[in-house]
Motif scaffolding. Structure first.
Motif, PDB file in Angstrom:
ATOM      1  N   THR A  70       0.610  -0.964   0.086  1.00 52.30           N
ATOM      2  CA  THR A  70       0.006  -0.091   0.002  1.00 52.30           C
ATOM      3  C   THR A  70       0.951   1.190   0.239  1.00 52.30           C
ATOM      4  OG1 THR A  70       0.058   0.167   2.400  1.00 52.30           O
ATOM      5  CG2 THR A  70      -1.832  -1.089   1.571  1.00 52.30           C
ATOM      6  N   GLY A  71       2.170   1.086   0.331  1.00 52.25           N
ATOM      7  CA  GLY A  71       3.043   2.373   0.750  1.00 52.25           C
ATOM      8  C   GLY A  71       2.553   3.051   1.825  1.00 52.25           C
ATOM      9  N   ALA A  95      11.475   9.775   7.841  1.00 51.41           N
ATOM     10  CA  ALA A  95      11.971   8.459   7.511  1.00 51.41           C
ATOM     11  C   ALA A  95      11.000   7.716   6.643  1.00 51.41           C
ATOM     12  CB  ALA A  95      12.517   7.411   8.619  1.00 51.41           C
ATOM     13  N   ALA A  96       9.867   7.970   6.747  1.00 50.80           N
ATOM     14  CA  ALA A  96       9.072   7.318   5.626  1.00 50.80           C
ATOM     15  C   ALA A  96       9.033   8.070   4.429  1.00 50.80           C
ATOM     16  CB  ALA A  96       7.557   7.559   6.390  1.00 50.80           C
ATOM     17  N   ALA A  97       9.106   9.276   4.390  1.00 44.85           N
ATOM     18  CA  ALA A  97       9.144   9.863   3.024  1.00 44.85           C
ATOM     19  C   ALA A  97      10.706   9.365   2.168  1.00 44.85           C
ATOM     20  CB  ALA A  97       9.581  11.379   3.220  1.00 44.85           C
ATOM     21  N   HIS A 151       5.396  -5.478  12.114  1.00 46.19           N
ATOM     22  CA  HIS A 151       5.104  -4.102  13.364  1.00 46.19           C
ATOM     23  C   HIS A 151       6.264  -4.125  14.080  1.00 46.19           C
ATOM     24  CE1 HIS A 151       4.847  -8.168  15.537  1.00 46.19           C
ATOM     25  NE2 HIS A 151       5.043  -7.584  16.642  1.00 46.19           N
ATOM     26  N   ILE A 152       6.351  -2.842  14.443  1.00 43.81           N
ATOM     27  CA  ILE A 152       7.270  -2.445  15.776  1.00 43.81           C
ATOM     28  C   ILE A 152       6.897  -1.699  16.809  1.00 43.81           C
ATOM     29  CG2 ILE A 152       9.271  -0.539  15.890  1.00 43.81           C
ATOM     30  CD1 ILE A 152      10.065  -2.911  14.292  1.00 43.81           C
ATOM     31  N   ARG A 307      12.371   2.996   9.968  1.00 40.20           N
ATOM     32  CA  ARG A 307      13.234   2.463   9.167  1.00 40.20           C
ATOM     33  C   ARG A 307      13.191   0.782   9.533  1.00 40.20           C
ATOM     34  NH1 ARG A 307      16.448   6.990   9.837  1.00 40.20           N
ATOM     35  NH2 ARG A 307      17.587   6.340  11.755  1.00 40.20           N
ATOM     36  N   ALA A 308      13.013   0.605  11.010  1.00 35.00           N
ATOM     37  CA  ALA A 308      13.116  -0.902  11.534  1.00 35.00           C
ATOM     38  C   ALA A 308      11.656  -1.579  10.718  1.00 35.00           C
ATOM     39  CB  ALA A 308      13.034  -0.911  12.830  1.00 35.00           C
ATOM     40  N   LEU A 309      10.630  -0.692  10.780  1.00 38.48           N
ATOM     41  CA  LEU A 309       9.364  -1.329  10.285  1.00 38.48           C
ATOM     42  C   LEU A 309       9.549  -1.543   8.627  1.00 38.48           C
ATOM     43  CD1 LEU A 309       6.454  -2.326  10.737  1.00 38.48           C
ATOM     44  CD2 LEU A 309       5.766   0.009  10.439  1.00 38.48           C
ATOM     45  N   ILE A 310      10.017  -0.783   7.873  1.00 39.30           N
ATOM     46  CA  ILE A 310      10.204  -0.987   6.439  1.00 39.30           C
ATOM     47  C   ILE A 310      10.981  -2.085   6.278  1.00 39.30           C
ATOM     48  CG2 ILE A 310      11.202   0.045   4.514  1.00 39.30           C
ATOM     49  CD1 ILE A 310      10.424   2.663   5.148  1.00 39.30           C
ATOM     50  N   GLY A 311      12.213  -2.344   7.060  1.00 35.86           N
ATOM     51  CA  GLY A 311      12.598  -3.703   7.008  1.00 35.86           C
ATOM     52  C   GLY A 311      12.088  -4.833   7.280  1.00 35.86           C
ATOM     53  N   ARG A 312      11.002  -4.830   8.276  1.00 38.93           N
ATOM     54  CA  ARG A 312      10.145  -5.886   8.769  1.00 38.93           C
ATOM     55  C   ARG A 312       9.377  -6.186   7.250  1.00 38.93           C
ATOM     56  NH1 ARG A 312      12.991  -4.639  12.212  1.00 38.93           N
ATOM     57  NH2 ARG A 312      12.883  -5.239  14.216  1.00 38.93           N
ATOM     58  N   VAL A 313       8.686  -5.266   6.681  1.00 41.04           N
ATOM     59  CA  VAL A 313       7.659  -5.352   5.533  1.00 41.04           C
ATOM     60  C   VAL A 313       8.511  -5.914   4.595  1.00 41.04           C
ATOM     61  CG1 VAL A 313       6.526  -3.930   3.783  1.00 41.04           C
ATOM     62  CG2 VAL A 313       6.142  -3.331   6.333  1.00 41.04           C
ATOM     63  N   ASP A 314       9.844  -5.358   4.277  1.00 42.74           N
ATOM     64  CA  ASP A 314      10.635  -6.126   3.473  1.00 42.74           C
ATOM     65  C   ASP A 314      11.112  -7.668   3.605  1.00 42.74           C
ATOM     66  OD1 ASP A 314      10.451  -3.992   1.573  1.00 42.74           O
ATOM     67  OD2 ASP A 314      12.229  -3.171   2.352  1.00 42.74           O
TER      68      ASP A 314
END
Length: 346
Positions: A70-71, A95-97, A151-152, A307-314
């Motif tokens: 979803t981004g 960080a999200a941007a 999740h974080i 940043r940690a959550l983006i890593g989990r999503v990946d």
């Protein structure tokens, strides 16, 4: 003269394809970074240049459907009116941007505590890719349904290791206690939230240990994270037989309630009692008596959690992270050496 972009329709994928004389599907695969596409490097560069010149932006919804993403990230916070969340949110949004994401903010009312699993539907219904959880409930209070989505836990520890991004509360309390000890205070009062809040629990444990090492006597009053909570807790502290010579307060809302109680008791800051806030905000420098505070890395905390959550999503495995810098005590006019022992208001 009006800018050239005014009135011009948004560039489409077919426009880019027409500009380079290639099929739309080929252009789409290049612009979406398809690593399996076999294409000459100069052709790929020609497509990217044409897209840039035309100001083409991929359709976010269509891209999300293809990538099953979803981004968006959902951030659940306990109390938006607490100023610290603005700093944490700024770090998270920054960080999200950088990661091509947006952040949705959801407030969880203090009087309606819900477990993080209640927000899992946001991922299951493809409204968000992961959860940032900053709710004020310590691990162990979760219902049987546990989180099975990326999740974080932000500014708190969750029930499992590897998903926690927190700050160094022990180091923060070390700055607080060291400052008061250097001034000569031995009786310290602490007004904070309830220990079901993970950060409060960690501060409480750290203060007890640090005071024991230095021969200082701490007194705790745990109350709601509100002005009235801080006010009532201060009234209770001031009614004790031995009134603390210095006070530490957990958050800004409690701080303002504390200051009202001190005024009503006729207690002068810092002549009668020193005061330190565990939250920092620029407004503290503009009060009648500027308040000494512990400044925590709030912006950095929000950024690290995203940043940690983006890593989990990946799909990356995670480890717990403690954000330690910058962490400083900002000394202002609200702290001084203690006066000779006497009753407040006498």
């Amino acid at each position: 003269m009006a800018p050239a972009s005014v009135g011009r329709r948004r560039a489409r994928l077919v426009d880019v394809a027409a500009a380079v004389g290639l099929h739309v599907s080929t252009v789409s695969r290049v612009l979406n970074g398809d690593a399996n596409l076999s294409i000459r490097p100069e052709t790929r560069d020609r497509i990217l240049l044409a897209a840039q010149r035309q100001g083409y932006r991929p359709n976010a919804m269509a891209r999300a459907l293809k990538a099953s993403r979803t981004g968006a990230l959902a951030m659940v916070v306990p109390l938006l009116r607490n100023p610290i969340w603005s700093s944490i949110q700024r770090g998270a949004l920054h960080a999200a941007a950088e990661g091509g994401q947006i952040v949705m903010i959801l407030e969880q009312p203090q009087d309606d505590i819900r477990p993080p699993s209640d927000y899992q539907y946001l991922i299951e219904e493809s409204r968000a890719d992961g959860l940032l959880i900053a709710t004020a409930q310590r691990s162990g209070g979760e219902r049987p349904r546990s989180l099975t989505v990326p999740h974080i836990y932000l500014n708190r520890r969750g029930p499992r290791r590897g998903n926690n991004v927190v700050m160094d509360e022990e180091a923060a309390m070390r700055l607080f206690i060291h400052h008061l000890d250097e001034l000569g205070h031995k009786r310290v009062g602490i007004i904070d939230g309830f220990t079901v809040i993970d950060t409060v629990q960690r501060r409480t444990v750290a203060i007890r240990a640090l005071c024991a090492q230095r021969g200082m006597s701490p007194t705790f009053e745990h109350a709601e994270d509100t002005e009235i909570g801080g006010y009532e807790a201060t009234v209770r502290l001031l009614s004790r037989r031995e009134v603390p010579t210095a006070l530490g307060v957990g958050n800004l809302s409690q701080l303002f309630g504390m200051m009202k109680a001190l005024r009503e008791a006729g207690a002068s800051v810092p002549d009668d009692i020193s005061l330190v806030s565990f939250d920092e905000d620029q407004c503290l420098a503009f009060l009648e008596v500027p308040i000494t505070s512990v400044s925590m890395p709030l912006f950095e905390l929000g950024a690290a959690a995203v940043r940690a959550l983006i890593g989990r999503v990946d799909g990356l495995a995670g480890t717990d992270e403690m954000v330690t810098d910058p962490l400083v005590l900002i000394e202002r006019a609200s702290t001084a050496a203690p006066r000779a022992t006497r009753r407040i208001g006498s």
